[in-house]
Every structure is written in C-alpha cells, then in structure tokens.
Design a protein around this motif. Structure first.
Motif, PDB file in Angstrom:
ATOM      1  N   CYS A   1       0.894  -1.314  -0.088  1.00 11.81           N
ATOM      2  CA  CYS A   1       0.034  -0.019  -0.076  1.00 11.81           C
ATOM      3  C   CYS A   1       0.908   1.049  -0.050  1.00 11.81           C
ATOM      4  CB  CYS A   1      -0.837   0.037   1.349  1.00 11.81           C
ATOM      5  SG  CYS A   1      -2.123   1.436   1.043  1.00 11.81           S
ATOM      6  N   PHE A   2       0.767   2.030  -0.928  1.00  8.32           N
ATOM      7  CA  PHE A   2       1.509   3.296  -1.013  1.00  8.32           C
ATOM      8  C   PHE A   2       1.024   4.287  -1.560  1.00  8.32           C
ATOM      9  CE2 PHE A   2       1.523   1.128  -5.123  1.00  8.32           C
ATOM     10  CZ  PHE A   2       1.401   2.174  -6.098  1.00  8.32           C
ATOM     11  N   SER A   3       1.466   5.528  -1.554  1.00  8.54           N
ATOM     12  CA  SER A   3       0.752   7.143  -1.409  1.00  8.54           C
ATOM     13  C   SER A   3       1.743   8.010  -2.116  1.00  8.54           C
ATOM     14  CB  SER A   3      -0.067   7.386  -0.395  1.00  8.54           C
ATOM     15  OG  SER A   3       0.943   8.091   0.448  1.00  8.54           O
ATOM     16  N   PHE A   4       1.128   8.808  -2.804  1.00 10.22           N
ATOM     17  CA  PHE A   4       2.064   9.856  -3.282  1.00 10.22           C
ATOM     18  C   PHE A   4       1.148  11.176  -3.596  1.00 10.22           C
ATOM     19  CE2 PHE A   4       0.469   7.552  -6.839  1.00 10.22           C
ATOM     20  CZ  PHE A   4       0.138   8.520  -7.672  1.00 10.22           C
ATOM     21  N   VAL A   5       1.793  12.431  -3.375  1.00 12.18           N
ATOM     22  CA  VAL A   5       1.262  13.669  -3.544  1.00 12.18           C
ATOM     23  C   VAL A   5       1.206  14.226  -5.108  1.00 12.18           C
ATOM     24  CG1 VAL A   5       0.971  15.909  -3.034  1.00 12.18           C
ATOM     25  CG2 VAL A   5       1.399  14.329  -1.376  1.00 12.18           C
ATOM     26  N   ILE A   6       0.253  14.201  -5.795  1.00 12.88           N
ATOM     27  CA  ILE A   6       0.176  14.830  -7.247  1.00 12.88           C
ATOM     28  C   ILE A   6       0.499  16.113  -7.227  1.00 12.88           C
ATOM     29  CG2 ILE A   6      -1.364  15.118  -9.315  1.00 12.88           C
ATOM     30  CD1 ILE A   6      -3.114  13.007  -8.070  1.00 12.88           C
ATOM     31  N   GLU A   7       1.980  16.404  -7.803  1.00 15.21           N
ATOM     32  CA  GLU A   7       2.457  17.673  -7.985  1.00 15.21           C
ATOM     33  C   GLU A   7       1.533  18.502  -9.247  1.00 15.21           C
ATOM     34  OE1 GLU A   7       4.532  18.597  -6.013  1.00 15.21           O
ATOM     35  OE2 GLU A   7       4.936  16.667  -4.778  1.00 15.21           O
ATOM     36  N   ALA A   8       1.929  19.823  -9.047  1.00 16.20           N
ATOM     37  CA  ALA A   8       1.207  20.709  -9.992  1.00 16.20           C
ATOM     38  C   ALA A   8       1.504  20.484 -11.306  1.00 16.20           C
ATOM     39  CB  ALA A   8       1.495  22.144  -9.632  1.00 16.20           C
ATOM     40  N   LYS A   9       2.670  19.848 -11.846  1.00 16.55           N
ATOM     41  CA  LYS A   9       3.020  19.664 -13.425  1.00 16.55           C
ATOM     42  C   LYS A   9       2.698  18.092 -13.629  1.00 16.55           C
ATOM     43  CE  LYS A   9       6.328  23.535 -13.428  1.00 16.55           C
ATOM     44  NZ  LYS A   9       7.640  23.686 -14.024  1.00 16.55           N
ATOM     45  N   SER A  10       2.167  17.299 -12.768  1.00 22.27           N
ATOM     46  CA  SER A  10       1.909  15.908 -13.080  1.00 22.27           C
ATOM     47  C   SER A  10       0.950  15.616 -14.108  1.00 22.27           C
ATOM     48  CB  SER A  10       1.311  15.103 -11.693  1.00 22.27           C
ATOM     49  OG  SER A  10       1.053  13.937 -12.143  1.00 22.27           O
ATOM     50  N   ALA A  11       1.308  14.651 -14.732  1.00 23.87           N
ATOM     51  CA  ALA A  11       0.418  14.464 -15.921  1.00 23.87           C
ATOM     52  C   ALA A  11      -0.932  13.747 -15.416  1.00 23.87           C
ATOM     53  CB  ALA A  11       1.183  13.020 -16.705  1.00 23.87           C
ATOM     54  N   PHE A  12      -0.960  13.511 -14.239  1.00 25.10           N
ATOM     55  CA  PHE A  12      -2.341  13.071 -13.540  1.00 25.10           C
ATOM     56  C   PHE A  12      -3.274  14.458 -13.408  1.00 25.10           C
ATOM     57  CE2 PHE A  12      -0.508   8.879 -11.892  1.00 25.10           C
ATOM     58  CZ  PHE A  12      -0.603   8.517 -13.437  1.00 25.10           C
ATOM     59  N   VAL A  13      -2.939  15.463 -13.129  1.00 23.32           N
ATOM     60  CA  VAL A  13      -3.598  16.655 -12.907  1.00 23.32           C
ATOM     61  C   VAL A  13      -4.998  16.812 -13.802  1.00 23.32           C
ATOM     62  CG1 VAL A  13      -3.929  19.102 -12.492  1.00 23.32           C
ATOM     63  CG2 VAL A  13      -1.850  17.680 -11.675  1.00 23.32           C
ATOM     64  N   GLY A  14      -6.006  16.932 -13.478  1.00 25.64           N
ATOM     65  CA  GLY A  14      -7.213  17.116 -14.337  1.00 25.64           C
ATOM     66  C   GLY A  14      -7.896  15.837 -14.855  1.00 25.64           C
ATOM     67  N   ARG A  15      -7.334  14.776 -14.569  1.00 22.89           N
ATOM     68  CA  ARG A  15      -7.722  13.471 -15.106  1.00 22.89           C
ATOM     69  C   ARG A  15      -8.531  12.848 -14.055  1.00 22.89           C
ATOM     70  NH1 ARG A  15      -3.159  10.587 -17.980  1.00 22.89           N
ATOM     71  NH2 ARG A  15      -4.633   9.282 -18.956  1.00 22.89           N
ATOM     72  N   THR A  16      -9.508  12.108 -14.616  1.00 19.79           N
ATOM     73  CA  THR A  16     -10.340  11.175 -13.726  1.00 19.79           C
ATOM     74  C   THR A  16      -9.643   9.855 -13.530  1.00 19.79           C
ATOM     75  OG1 THR A  16     -11.451  10.090 -15.279  1.00 19.79           O
ATOM     76  CG2 THR A  16     -12.395  12.254 -14.516  1.00 19.79           C
ATOM     77  N   ILE A  17     -10.158   9.126 -12.445  1.00 17.83           N
ATOM     78  CA  ILE A  17      -9.386   7.979 -12.004  1.00 17.83           C
ATOM     79  C   ILE A  17      -9.690   6.850 -13.229  1.00 17.83           C
ATOM     80  CG2 ILE A  17      -9.560   5.864 -10.273  1.00 17.83           C
ATOM     81  CD1 ILE A  17     -10.081   7.956  -8.219  1.00 17.83           C
ATOM     82  N   ALA A  18     -10.777   6.980 -13.799  1.00 12.10           N
ATOM     83  CA  ALA A  18     -11.274   6.011 -14.707  1.00 12.10           C
ATOM     84  C   ALA A  18     -10.387   6.328 -16.044  1.00 12.10           C
ATOM     85  CB  ALA A  18     -12.741   6.265 -14.860  1.00 12.10           C
ATOM     86  N   ASN A  19     -10.213   7.369 -16.310  1.00 13.64           N
ATOM     87  CA  ASN A  19      -9.500   7.936 -17.410  1.00 13.64           C
ATOM     88  C   ASN A  19      -7.988   7.561 -17.306  1.00 13.64           C
ATOM     89  OD1 ASN A  19      -7.721  10.562 -18.357  1.00 13.64           O
ATOM     90  ND2 ASN A  19      -8.891   9.762 -20.194  1.00 13.64           N
ATOM     91  N   ILE A  20      -7.573   7.605 -16.100  1.00 16.09           N
ATOM     92  CA  ILE A  20      -6.199   7.198 -15.799  1.00 16.09           C
ATOM     93  C   ILE A  20      -6.022   5.618 -16.091  1.00 16.09           C
ATOM     94  CG2 ILE A  20      -4.070   7.141 -14.438  1.00 16.09           C
ATOM     95  CD1 ILE A  20      -5.090   9.829 -13.416  1.00 16.09           C
ATOM     96  N   ASP A  21      -7.119   4.868 -15.514  1.00 14.82           N
ATOM     97  CA  ASP A  21      -7.007   3.475 -15.586  1.00 14.82           C
ATOM     98  C   ASP A  21      -6.024   2.785 -14.755  1.00 14.82           C
ATOM     99  OD1 ASP A  21      -8.040   1.129 -16.001  1.00 14.82           O
ATOM    100  OD2 ASP A  21      -7.885   0.844 -18.271  1.00 14.82           O
ATOM    101  N   PHE A  22      -6.121   3.177 -13.639  1.00 18.42           N
ATOM    102  CA  PHE A  22      -4.827   2.735 -12.770  1.00 18.42           C
ATOM    103  C   PHE A  22      -4.909   1.063 -12.640  1.00 18.42           C
ATOM    104  CE2 PHE A  22      -5.672   6.774 -10.669  1.00 18.42           C
ATOM    105  CZ  PHE A  22      -4.326   7.314 -10.776  1.00 18.42           C
ATOM    106  N   LYS A  23      -5.886   0.208 -12.794  1.00 17.49           N
ATOM    107  CA  LYS A  23      -5.839  -1.002 -13.015  1.00 17.49           C
ATOM    108  C   LYS A  23      -5.180  -1.885 -13.883  1.00 17.49           C
ATOM    109  CE  LYS A  23      -8.161  -3.990 -10.775  1.00 17.49           C
ATOM    110  NZ  LYS A  23      -7.708  -5.094  -9.984  1.00 17.49           N
ATOM    111  N   SER A  24      -5.494  -1.486 -15.312  1.00 26.56           N
ATOM    112  CA  SER A  24      -4.895  -1.938 -16.580  1.00 26.56           C
ATOM    113  C   SER A  24      -3.656  -1.561 -16.832  1.00 26.56           C
ATOM    114  CB  SER A  24      -5.973  -1.795 -17.526  1.00 26.56           C
ATOM    115  OG  SER A  24      -6.159  -0.699 -17.937  1.00 26.56           O
ATOM    116  N   ALA A  25      -3.468  -0.263 -16.660  1.00 28.67           N
ATOM    117  CA  ALA A  25      -2.130   0.430 -16.989  1.00 28.67           C
ATOM    118  C   ALA A  25      -1.004   0.258 -16.122  1.00 28.67           C
ATOM    119  CB  ALA A  25      -2.488   1.972 -17.062  1.00 28.67           C
ATOM    120  N   TYR A  26      -1.230   0.311 -14.593  1.00 27.37           N
ATOM    121  CA  TYR A  26      -0.252   0.300 -13.581  1.00 27.37           C
ATOM    122  C   TYR A  26      -0.440  -0.890 -12.538  1.00 27.37           C
ATOM    123  CZ  TYR A  26       0.323   4.871 -15.387  1.00 27.37           C
ATOM    124  OH  TYR A  26       0.486   6.045 -16.326  1.00 27.37           O
TER     125      TYR A  26
END
Length: 466
Positions: free
Chosen positions: A370-395
């Motif tokens: 179990c891990f965590s991280f803070v999303i930085e202002a310039k992160s590629a994840f900013v503005g995207r939904t959890i579904a759009n990133i698709d954490f399960k299949s992609a990561y």
C-alpha cells in the motif's frame, strides 16, 4: 552549568539513599495519607488496565445503541403519524392506517435492536463475549445490561403500538413484540442495517476525518489508510459447493449486479466474490502460494469475473483456493454477514484484520504493498479522472483513498477528478509501484483539455475499477 555539575555529582547519592528515604517517609506519614496514596495508585492502575478500557468501550457503544433504539421508535412513529397518518386516513380506515404505521415503525426499530443484540460484529467476537469469558465478576453486570437492553427494546415496541392507536387489547402488543424479535434475529435485516450504516457513517465521518487529519503527523497520516482498510481471507470450498460449477460469465455478472437469471440462486457468486459489497479481490492463493499476481492486479472487474467463472481459465476459482478481499470495515462486515447467513463459513472463520496487520503478518503479502504519493502541479495526472487514468490495467494498482483539501475519502468513485496537491493511496504489486509514481511525476508541457476525459457512469458493478 553549575546546576548541571551539581546534579551530576548528586544523582548517585540520591539513588543510593532512595530506599532509606522511602522508608523514612512511610514511617513519618500518617496511615490515612498512606492509605489514600495506595487507593489512588490502585485506581489509576485499574483505569489503565485492558479490562477497564474494554468495559469503557463496551459501555459507550452499548449506550449509543440503546439510545438509538429509543430514538428510532419515537421518531419513526411520530413522523409517520404526522405525515403518513393524514394521507392514509383518506383512503383507509383508521385501524388499517394504524397497523401500517406500526408495522413500518417496528421494522425500523427492529433493525436497531438487531444491531444491539447481534452476536458477531466486525468479523470478530464482540465485546460482550470477551468480557463474559474474561472474568466471572463480569457476568452479573453484563446480564444486568442485557436485561435492561431487552426491557428498553420491549418498551420501544410497546410505545409504537400505543402511539399508533392499535393497542386496544393485549394481542397487538404481543404480536408486535414477537415480530420485533423475529426481525431482530434476521441476518437479512442486520445485513441491510449494516449497508445503510456504512453509507451514513461514510458521509458523517468525512468532516471528522478532516479534523483528525490536521492533528496527525506526516508519518501517521501516510499510514492512516492502512489502519482503516480491512482485509478478509475466505476459503472457497463450501462456497463453490453452494452452487453447481461452472458458473457462466453472464451468470456471474448478473448476480454481482444483484439480479439473477431464471432458476439461479441469489446467494452464490455475487456474495461469494464480494463484489456486490464493494470489496476488491487482491489475491488468490492456491496450495499455499499466490497465483497470477500481476495478471490479477491488472484485470477489470468484468474481466475478472469472466475469468474466475471460466473452468478452462487458470484463474478459475477452485475448491480450496483462498480469496483475499480488501475494503472498509463495514464492507467487510456486510460481506461476512452474508456468508454467515448462507452458511458458507463458520462464525470462527468470519475474521477481518486491518490492512496494516495483513501486510505485516501474511506470509504472501510481501508482493502486495500500500503506497501513496502527492500529485504535483505539473503531474500528468492533474485534471484527469481515475477512470481515465485506468490505474488497474495500466499500472496494476487499485485506488483505495484520496485526500483533497484535507478531506479524505475512502474508496473514491472512478469519476473522481484529480487535482494538484491531492494525495492518493493505492494497493498494488510491489514491483509496479515505482512505475506508477514515475508516471505521476511526468511533467506535461501543454496540458489543455485532457484527452479521453469523459463522464463515465458506474455500471452494475457499483463503483467500478478505481
């Protein structure tokens, strides 16, 4: 410096003469003062004992549950009399309206009575059983509390009958009490109560969690989610015997969606695999070792259900497999209650533990983290939904919590949009965590409107894959 030198040289003398000083003080002080000191010391030791803490916790929860029974009885019958009574009076005789109001109020109150008297809670023996076994001196006060609880419950039902204006003879009171007993003993009623309680507490606790978050250190904050997510491990032999194999993919999906095909039993696959309760399957153990860890981590729920129901697939669940689910404490409660109701597991096997304890003690857990991280202002994840990133299949990782503006939400919706400064918690394969963090740190030069960000509604599987 002078004080430091003096204390350095004087400390050995103090230590050497401490016994003599103690004996002198005991000899000089009056006996009444010595007795008072002894009583205070014994009281402090008693207050700090595990048994005392267990009693305090039990009394607090017992008082809340008893109070909720009284509140449910009064509120339900009075509100129904004020709102539903005049409406029903237009279409039905007074006694019919009275019985309808009494029936609904008894059903509501019985759910709270069930919560007070249910023998198994949170996948472990309840405090009543622990205190009863711990000491014979606990028997009398526990019986007194149980008797008082029973009297309060009966009084609440009697009040409902009286307030509904149907208690012209003794029979309505007797039938009402009998109906309340049957409803309170029903595991279906208790399971439904747990579901409602889960939703209510989830909403109620959001602000409380935010307040507590401000008082936590950074390290405590990072590990908070591990302490408040729960894991349960269930052996599948009796589950699979409850329904003939194999299960078709369509059957699996329909049952998980809480609907059934003609001739199918509601109690098998949906509650077997925990999906209908919001749980996530994170591990399958076969012959003492985890199988297909990376594959399992990347499967969406529909794909997972199809594969574990396909007899030709290596992931097909077989008798003797051990399934590991993760979810909130109440989700684990609700799932275990259904398994107990269907006689799929025994009470002593209805166990849950925190994710933190599971990761520390399970022999197969080192592959899961179990891990965590803070999303930085310039992160590629900013503005995207959890579904759009698709954490399960992609990561190969499952989103289990997100913190936005100091408000922590467990098991967020797949439509949750991530923002700079959010902290996100995930569960996944240890070897894949680094890839995800690197992807999150990737800088986007021209963000614009994130591609593929579309509103997605949750399908029949509840919140979907996070």
């Amino acid at each position: 410096m002078a004080v430091s030198v003096l204390t350095t040289f004087a400390t050995p003398f103090y230590i050497k003469s401490s016994d003599a000083a103690y004996r002198t003080i005991v000899r000089v002080l009056p006996q009444a003062i010595l007795d008072s000191i002894d009583r205070r010391a014994q009281a402090e030791a008693k207050e700090s004992s595990p048994s005392s803490k267990l009693w305090m916790g039990y009394i607090k929860r017992w008082a809340v549950k008893v109070g909720l029974i009284v509140l449910a009885a009064i509120a339900s019958v009075e509100v129904l009399n004020a709102i539903a009574g005049p409406l029903l009076a237009r279409f039905a005789p007074d006694f019919v309206a009275g019985y309808a109001i009494a029936g609904i109020s008894i059903l509501i109150t019985s759910a709270f009575v069930s919560n007070l008297f249910h023998s198994v809670r949170s996948g472990r023996r309840n405090e009543f059983s622990v205190l009863w076994i711990k000491s014979r001196r606990n028997h009398l006060p526990l019986l007194a509390l149980a008797l008082f609880s029973t009297l309060v419950s009966i009084a609440a039902i009697v009040y409902i009958v009286h307030a509904s204006n149907i208690g012209h003879t003794v029979w309505p009171y007797l039938f009402a009490v009998l109906a309340s007993v049957l409803l309170a003993r029903s595991k279906s009623v208790h399971s439904s109560f747990l579901r409602i309680e889960t939703r209510f507490i989830r909403n109620l606790n959001e602000n409380i969690i935010a307040e507590r978050r401000e008082s936590l250190s950074d390290e405590e904050h990072v590990h908070w989610v591990e302490k408040h997510l729960y894991v349960t491990r269930v052996e599948t032999s009796r589950m699979l015997q409850a329904k003939p194999r194999p299960l078709s993919p369509e059957s699996m999906l329909k049952i998980v969606g809480q609907s059934t095909l003609p001739g199918e039993s509601q109690h098998s696959a949906g509650f077997l695999f925990g999906m209908a309760h919001g749980l996530d399957l994170i591990a399958i153990e076969r012959d003492g070792r985890r199988i297909a860890g990376d594959t399992l981590a990347r499967l969406s729920k529909p794909d997972l259900l199809r594969r574990i129901g396909d007899a030709e697939d290596p992931l097909c669940v077989r008798e003797g497999d051990v399934l590991t689910f993760v979810g909130t404490e109440d989700e684990v409660d609700s799932y275990l209650q259904h398994l107990l109701k269907d006689n799929v597991i025994d009470e002593d096997k209805a166990l849950g533990e925190s994710l933190e304890d599971y990761l520390a003690s399970s022999p197969s857990s080192p592959d899961i983290t179990c891990f965590s991280f803070v999303i930085e202002a310039k992160s590629a994840f900013v503005g995207r939904t959890i579904a759009n990133i698709d954490f399960k299949s992609a990561y190969g990782s499952l989103v289990v919590a997100i913190e936005h503006n100091l408000l922590l939400r467990m098991k967020p919706s797949r439509n949750t949009r991530l923002a700079a400064g959010d902290r996100i918690w995930l569960i996944g394969e240890s070897g894949l965590a680094g890839n995800l963090i690197n992807a999150a740190d990737a800088e986007v030069i021209d963000r614009g409107t994130p591609e593929g960000v579309v509103a997605q509604t949750d399908g029949p599987l509840g919140q979907g894959d996070r």
